[in-house]
Design a protein around this motif. Structure first.
Motif, PDB file in Angstrom:
ATOM      1  N   SER A  23      24.464   3.714  32.084  1.00  0.00           N
ATOM      2  CA  SER A  23      24.596   2.776  30.952  1.00  0.00           C
ATOM      3  C   SER A  23      25.517   3.376  29.908  1.00  0.00           C
ATOM      4  O   SER A  23      26.422   2.692  29.390  1.00  0.00           O
ATOM      5  CB  SER A  23      23.233   2.509  30.322  1.00  0.00           C
ATOM      6  OG  SER A  23      22.372   1.963  31.273  1.00  0.00           O
ATOM      7  N   PHE A  24      25.310   4.659  29.600  1.00  0.00           N
ATOM      8  CA  PHE A  24      26.113   5.322  28.576  1.00  0.00           C
ATOM      9  C   PHE A  24      27.606   5.285  28.941  1.00  0.00           C
ATOM     10  O   PHE A  24      28.459   4.942  28.125  1.00  0.00           O
ATOM     11  CB  PHE A  24      25.624   6.765  28.407  1.00  0.00           C
ATOM     12  CG  PHE A  24      26.448   7.562  27.424  1.00  0.00           C
ATOM     13  CD1 PHE A  24      26.546   7.179  26.095  1.00  0.00           C
ATOM     14  CD2 PHE A  24      27.134   8.696  27.837  1.00  0.00           C
ATOM     15  CE1 PHE A  24      27.314   7.909  25.204  1.00  0.00           C
ATOM     16  CE2 PHE A  24      27.916   9.426  26.940  1.00  0.00           C
ATOM     17  CZ  PHE A  24      27.997   9.025  25.616  1.00  0.00           C
ATOM     18  N   ILE A  25      27.888   5.637  30.217  1.00  0.00           N
ATOM     19  CA  ILE A  25      29.292   5.630  30.676  1.00  0.00           C
ATOM     20  C   ILE A  25      29.855   4.207  30.579  1.00  0.00           C
ATOM     21  O   ILE A  25      30.975   3.994  30.130  1.00  0.00           O
ATOM     22  CB  ILE A  25      29.388   6.168  32.133  1.00  0.00           C
ATOM     23  CG1 ILE A  25      29.011   7.646  32.196  1.00  0.00           C
ATOM     24  CG2 ILE A  25      30.782   5.918  32.735  1.00  0.00           C
ATOM     25  CD1 ILE A  25      30.016   8.626  31.598  1.00  0.00           C
ATOM     26  N   HIS A  26      29.056   3.208  30.984  1.00  0.00           N
ATOM     27  CA  HIS A  26      29.509   1.817  30.933  1.00  0.00           C
ATOM     28  C   HIS A  26      29.716   1.345  29.496  1.00  0.00           C
ATOM     29  O   HIS A  26      30.614   0.549  29.227  1.00  0.00           O
ATOM     30  CB  HIS A  26      28.502   0.902  31.657  1.00  0.00           C
ATOM     31  CG  HIS A  26      28.628   0.986  33.151  1.00  0.00           C
ATOM     32  ND1 HIS A  26      27.928   0.170  34.008  1.00  0.00           N
ATOM     33  CD2 HIS A  26      29.364   1.818  33.950  1.00  0.00           C
ATOM     34  CE1 HIS A  26      28.236   0.467  35.268  1.00  0.00           C
ATOM     35  NE2 HIS A  26      29.110   1.468  35.245  1.00  0.00           N
ATOM     36  N   PHE A  27      28.866   1.831  28.581  1.00  0.00           N
ATOM     37  CA  PHE A  27      29.048   1.474  27.157  1.00  0.00           C
ATOM     38  C   PHE A  27      30.417   1.969  26.680  1.00  0.00           C
ATOM     39  O   PHE A  27      31.167   1.254  26.034  1.00  0.00           O
ATOM     40  CB  PHE A  27      27.962   2.110  26.276  1.00  0.00           C
ATOM     41  CG  PHE A  27      26.569   1.564  26.498  1.00  0.00           C
ATOM     42  CD1 PHE A  27      26.355   0.371  27.167  1.00  0.00           C
ATOM     43  CD2 PHE A  27      25.457   2.267  26.024  1.00  0.00           C
ATOM     44  CE1 PHE A  27      25.067  -0.123  27.372  1.00  0.00           C
ATOM     45  CE2 PHE A  27      24.170   1.778  26.213  1.00  0.00           C
ATOM     46  CZ  PHE A  27      23.966   0.591  26.896  1.00  0.00           C
ATOM     47  N   VAL A  28      30.700   3.247  27.023  1.00  0.00           N
ATOM     48  CA  VAL A  28      31.969   3.843  26.561  1.00  0.00           C
ATOM     49  C   VAL A  28      33.167   3.144  27.208  1.00  0.00           C
ATOM     50  O   VAL A  28      34.205   2.948  26.578  1.00  0.00           O
ATOM     51  CB  VAL A  28      31.997   5.363  26.859  1.00  0.00           C
ATOM     52  CG1 VAL A  28      33.347   5.975  26.480  1.00  0.00           C
ATOM     53  CG2 VAL A  28      30.888   6.086  26.109  1.00  0.00           C
ATOM     54  N   TYR A  29      32.989   2.714  28.456  1.00  0.00           N
ATOM     55  CA  TYR A  29      34.092   2.059  29.179  1.00  0.00           C
ATOM     56  C   TYR A  29      34.245   0.583  28.747  1.00  0.00           C
ATOM     57  O   TYR A  29      35.210  -0.075  29.101  1.00  0.00           O
ATOM     58  CB  TYR A  29      33.815   2.138  30.689  1.00  0.00           C
ATOM     59  CG  TYR A  29      35.021   1.816  31.566  1.00  0.00           C
ATOM     60  CD1 TYR A  29      36.221   2.515  31.440  1.00  0.00           C
ATOM     61  CD2 TYR A  29      34.950   0.824  32.534  1.00  0.00           C
ATOM     62  CE1 TYR A  29      37.315   2.225  32.242  1.00  0.00           C
ATOM     63  CE2 TYR A  29      36.027   0.526  33.351  1.00  0.00           C
ATOM     64  CZ  TYR A  29      37.219   1.231  33.198  1.00  0.00           C
ATOM     65  OH  TYR A  29      38.300   0.939  33.991  1.00  0.00           O
ATOM     66  N   GLY A  30      33.277   0.101  27.983  1.00  0.00           N
ATOM     67  CA  GLY A  30      33.359  -1.280  27.470  1.00  0.00           C
ATOM     68  C   GLY A  30      32.907  -2.330  28.456  1.00  0.00           C
ATOM     69  O   GLY A  30      33.212  -3.509  28.280  1.00  0.00           O
ATOM     70  N   VAL A  31      32.163  -1.920  29.482  1.00  0.00           N
ATOM     71  CA  VAL A  31      31.695  -2.889  30.474  1.00  0.00           C
ATOM     72  C   VAL A  31      30.438  -3.587  29.969  1.00  0.00           C
ATOM     73  O   VAL A  31      30.230  -4.777  30.213  1.00  0.00           O
ATOM     74  CB  VAL A  31      31.380  -2.201  31.824  1.00  0.00           C
ATOM     75  CG1 VAL A  31      30.910  -3.200  32.862  1.00  0.00           C
ATOM     76  CG2 VAL A  31      32.588  -1.447  32.319  1.00  0.00           C
ATOM     77  N   ARG A  32      29.615  -2.815  29.272  1.00  0.00           N
ATOM     78  CA  ARG A  32      28.350  -3.389  28.770  1.00  0.00           C
ATOM     79  C   ARG A  32      28.293  -3.248  27.254  1.00  0.00           C
ATOM     80  O   ARG A  32      28.814  -2.296  26.673  1.00  0.00           O
ATOM     81  CB  ARG A  32      27.160  -2.662  29.408  1.00  0.00           C
ATOM     82  CG  ARG A  32      26.944  -3.067  30.859  1.00  0.00           C
ATOM     83  CD  ARG A  32      25.910  -2.207  31.522  1.00  0.00           C
ATOM     84  NE  ARG A  32      24.626  -2.231  30.822  1.00  0.00           N
ATOM     85  CZ  ARG A  32      23.568  -1.547  31.241  1.00  0.00           C
ATOM     86  NH1 ARG A  32      23.644  -0.781  32.319  1.00  0.00           N
ATOM     87  NH2 ARG A  32      22.441  -1.609  30.570  1.00  0.00           N
ATOM     88  N   THR A  33      27.609  -4.214  26.660  1.00  0.00           N
ATOM     89  CA  THR A  33      27.505  -4.185  25.185  1.00  0.00           C
ATOM     90  C   THR A  33      26.045  -4.350  24.734  1.00  0.00           C
ATOM     91  O   THR A  33      25.798  -4.658  23.569  1.00  0.00           O
ATOM     92  CB  THR A  33      28.344  -5.327  24.564  1.00  0.00           C
ATOM     93  OG1 THR A  33      27.940  -6.553  25.166  1.00  0.00           O
ATOM     94  CG2 THR A  33      29.831  -5.119  24.759  1.00  0.00           C
ATOM     95  N   ASP A  34      25.096  -4.130  25.663  1.00  0.00           N
ATOM     96  CA  ASP A  34      23.688  -4.327  25.284  1.00  0.00           C
ATOM     97  C   ASP A  34      23.121  -3.073  24.624  1.00  0.00           C
ATOM     98  O   ASP A  34      22.201  -2.441  25.140  1.00  0.00           O
ATOM     99  CB  ASP A  34      22.866  -4.754  26.512  1.00  0.00           C
ATOM    100  CG  ASP A  34      23.107  -3.886  27.730  1.00  0.00           C
ATOM    101  OD1 ASP A  34      24.136  -3.180  27.763  1.00  0.00           O
ATOM    102  OD2 ASP A  34      22.262  -3.890  28.650  1.00  0.00           O
ATOM    103  N   TYR A  35      23.706  -2.734  23.498  1.00  0.00           N
ATOM    104  CA  TYR A  35      23.240  -1.583  22.716  1.00  0.00           C
ATOM    105  C   TYR A  35      23.439  -1.867  21.233  1.00  0.00           C
ATOM    106  O   TYR A  35      24.216  -2.750  20.852  1.00  0.00           O
ATOM    107  CB  TYR A  35      24.015  -0.311  23.107  1.00  0.00           C
ATOM    108  CG  TYR A  35      25.519  -0.390  22.926  1.00  0.00           C
ATOM    109  CD1 TYR A  35      26.346  -0.805  23.959  1.00  0.00           C
ATOM    110  CD2 TYR A  35      26.123  -0.066  21.708  1.00  0.00           C
ATOM    111  CE1 TYR A  35      27.727  -0.887  23.800  1.00  0.00           C
ATOM    112  CE2 TYR A  35      27.506  -0.136  21.539  1.00  0.00           C
ATOM    113  CZ  TYR A  35      28.300  -0.554  22.601  1.00  0.00           C
ATOM    114  OH  TYR A  35      29.660  -0.649  22.445  1.00  0.00           O
ATOM    115  N   SER A  36      22.723  -1.098  20.417  1.00  0.00           N
ATOM    116  CA  SER A  36      22.973  -1.173  18.978  1.00  0.00           C
ATOM    117  C   SER A  36      23.815   0.043  18.599  1.00  0.00           C
ATOM    118  O   SER A  36      23.927   0.987  19.380  1.00  0.00           O
ATOM    119  CB  SER A  36      21.650  -1.192  18.223  1.00  0.00           C
ATOM    120  OG  SER A  36      20.916  -0.019  18.507  1.00  0.00           O
ATOM    121  N   GLY A  37      24.380   0.035  17.398  1.00  0.00           N
ATOM    122  CA  GLY A  37      25.279   1.123  17.005  1.00  0.00           C
ATOM    123  C   GLY A  37      26.706   0.791  17.407  1.00  0.00           C
ATOM    124  O   GLY A  37      26.972  -0.313  17.882  1.00  0.00           O
TER     125      GLY A  37
END
Lengths: 211, 394
Positions: free
Chosen positions: A46-60
């Motif tokens: 999830s963390f890697i995908h957040f950084v890569y912009g694939v997923r956005t289901d996070y706060s911050g």
């Protein structure tokens, strides 16, 4: 490139209390390397995908040179993935019906950093030269992992994301792959963000954080 | 080395080709019908233009008078300023010119050459509306010679009846050499002039004298300054325009029906061809919808590969454009086939006797424009649709 991770919490993980990444602020600049260590299910991918912009289901926020990646448009993200961020996915994401060479070429032609001959050189270095004309669906997982590594190194990048890239490689092949990755990051003065289950022996000297 | 669609083509394939082929056949049939309708529309215009009367430099000139009915019979049926204003306002009419008639008596004798004497009606109109304008068609007070422009129809009529009346026939050339003695008389006196025919008009059926002369005669001899307008000459783009004919009918203005009978035929033909065009357009639309379904199906079948391409950095815009434009050669082939079919039909039509060689053997500009616009529209709409579908996969 400057990568800033600012108070990021995945929406689906309730307790992130002991993490050195979730809910913290950290900043990385080229050519820093960061090793993220976490057991299965703790959100590495999830963390890697957040950084890569694939997923956005996070706060911050996750900022690339001060720009929030979750707010980037499709074309802007495409450009980022062509020129500035490369990735080796945990599940590799190869085209099963294409040969190893075709898989790598699809990426290389998009934004070529190396010429076609480099593919053969890298494949020889990683011991899969004889697999280049073979459809990836018929290759072993370890071979596919090495194809995915070569594919990721074909483009220009300032940040290389690696999600358990050596999980199916023996120690000898891990070393060869890591040497190649280090060499390519060095050429580009690029950052490296590697997520794995445990600290790898050849990365002892690298900065590492628990997720 | 530029990225080419062919590099990723194997990743975007549909297993079902039936809808593609139905789309191709439908598009070809629809395009042929549409092009045929556009071409026929142009053909009708060009055929009926050939039949249009009194045409000059792209304009038709029509003589308009008021319809004489039982209700207005015996009343003053000359044109009023209101009539002129109404005609000027009609946008189908380019220009309006009043025709003034003589209010004094004019009697002509031709001396010894043609032994006759007759009362004449004289008219004058703005010189710009004449199809022939000799340099000497001018008159100033005190001038003893009056130039006349004679209707060529009148000359023809005269030559038909002359032998039976024991009169010699005259040619267009000879008529100009005949000396006419013109006696003009009114309440204020009588004056004699020498007159000669300086030109023949195909456009206006009348005996025309210069405006100055008619004005002078009406005021000086007849004492009339009211400038009675007997009829109007209108300059129009298309004498067969059904809207123009409807306007004239509606306002009780009369024109020679024979001259505009093609207008009625044209209306019917244009409606028929219009219906064919609408049908063709519908077939094209249906084929395009079918084609769009095929593209959607291809995207749906290749969604895993497209998703992966987007994930490794392929731009949705580039993918949509490349995918749509990969069908460009197909659209061009379909268009080419349709153009050949319609061109052959047009060539055959142009060689047929009834067209009097008035038709061009080649396709008209509107047909080419239709094809160009349609191709651009297909590519634009498909790119938009494909991009939308691709963005769903991001």
């Amino acid at each position: 490139m400057e990568l800033t991770i600012n108070n990021v919490h995945p929406q689906y993980i309730a307790d992130t209390g002991h993490s050195e990444i979730w809910g913290r602020t950290l900043s990385m600049m080229s050519p820093h390397h960061l090793h993220v260590i976490a057991p299965s299910g703790s959100g590495k991918t999830s963390f890697i995908h957040f950084v890569y912009g694939v997923r956005t289901d996070y706060s911050g926020t996750i900022l690339i040179d001060g720009k929030d990646i979750s707010k980037m448009g499709f074309e802007e993200k495409a450009l980022l993935r062509q020129k500035r961020i490369s990735i080796i996915f945990q599940d590799l994401k190869l085209f099963p019906g294409q040969t190893a060479l075709e898989n790598i070429e699809i990426k290389r032609k998009l934004s070529p950093f190396h010429d076609r001959d480099t593919i053969t050189r890298m494949a020889t270095q990683l011991g899969i030269a004889d697999k280049l004309s073979q459809k990836t669906v018929t290759c072993s997982y370890g071979e596919q992992q090495r194809i995915a590594i070569i594919r990721a190194l074909m483009q220009p990048f300032e940040l290389l994301l690696l999600d358990e890239p050596f999980s199916h490689l023996d120690e000898d092949n891990r070393m060869k792959a890591m040497e190649l990755i280090y060499e390519e990051c060095e050429k580009r003065k690029a950052m490296m963000l590697l997520a794995d289950l445990k600290k790898l022996s050849f990365l002892e000297s690298e900065k590492s954080l628990r997720l | 080395m530029a990225l080419k669609y062919n590099d990723i083509k194997p990743l975007l394939r549909s297993e079902r080709h039936s809808s593609k082929w139905v789309g191709i056949i439908g598009l070809t049939i629809g395009l042929v019908l549409l092009l045929l309708a556009v071409q026929m529309f142009t053909n009708i215009q060009s055929l009926l233009r050939e039949e249009a009367p009194k045409q000059s430099r792209g304009f038709d000139y029509l003589s308009v008078s008021k319809s004489i009915t039982n209700d207005n019979m015996g009343k003053d049926n000359s044109f009023t300023p209101n009539d002129l204003a109404l005609l000027n306002q009609e946008h189908k009419i380019t220009q309006v010119a009043p025709v003034y008639s003589n209010q004094f008596r004019a009697m002509a004798t031709a001396g010894d050459v043609l032994p006759f004497s007759t009362d004449l009606f004289l008219e004058s109109v703005n010189s710009a509306f004449l199809d022939t304008l000799p340099t000497n068609f001018d008159w100033h007070p005190g001038q003893s010679e009056v130039p006349i422009i004679f209707s060529s129809d009148f000359l023809e009529m005269y030559n038909v009846f002359a032998p039976s009346q024991g009169l010699p026939q005259v040619s267009a050339k000879t008529i100009s050499s005949i000396n006419i003695f013109l006696q003009c008389s009114g309440v204020r006196g009588t004056q004699n002039f020498k007159a000669s025919i300086v030109g023949l008009s195909d456009r206006i059926n009348s005996i025309l004298v210069p405006e100055n002369f008619l004005k002078w005669g009406n005021t000086q001899l007849a004492g009339d300054t009211s400038a009675r307008i007997s009829r109007i000459i209108i300059k129009v783009k298309d004498a067969n325009d059904p809207k123009l004919l409807h306007f004239l009918d509606e306002n009780n203005y009369h024109i020679n029906k024979d001259k505009v009978r093609f207008g009625r035929i044209k209306g019917v033909l244009q409606s028929t061809v219009g219906a064919l065009g609408v049908f063709g357009l519908l077939v094209v639309l249906l084929a395009l919808i079918l084609f769009a379904f095929y593209l959607q199906l291809t995207i749906s079948n290749s969604r895993d590969n497209i998703h992966l391409l987007l994930l490794i950095g392929y731009s949705p815009g580039w993918l949509a454009k490349s995918f749509t434009f990969s069908y460009f050669p197909l659209y061009v082939t379909i268009t080419f086939i349709s153009l050949i079919i319609v061109s052959v039909i047009q060539f055959m039509l142009s060689t047929m006797e009834f067209t009097h060689t008035a038709l061009s053997p080649f396709l008209s500009a509107p047909a080419w424009i239709t094809v160009g616009v349609l191709i651009i529209l297909i590519l634009y709409l498909n790119t938009r649709m494909v991009r939308k579908e691709i963005l769903k996969l991001t």
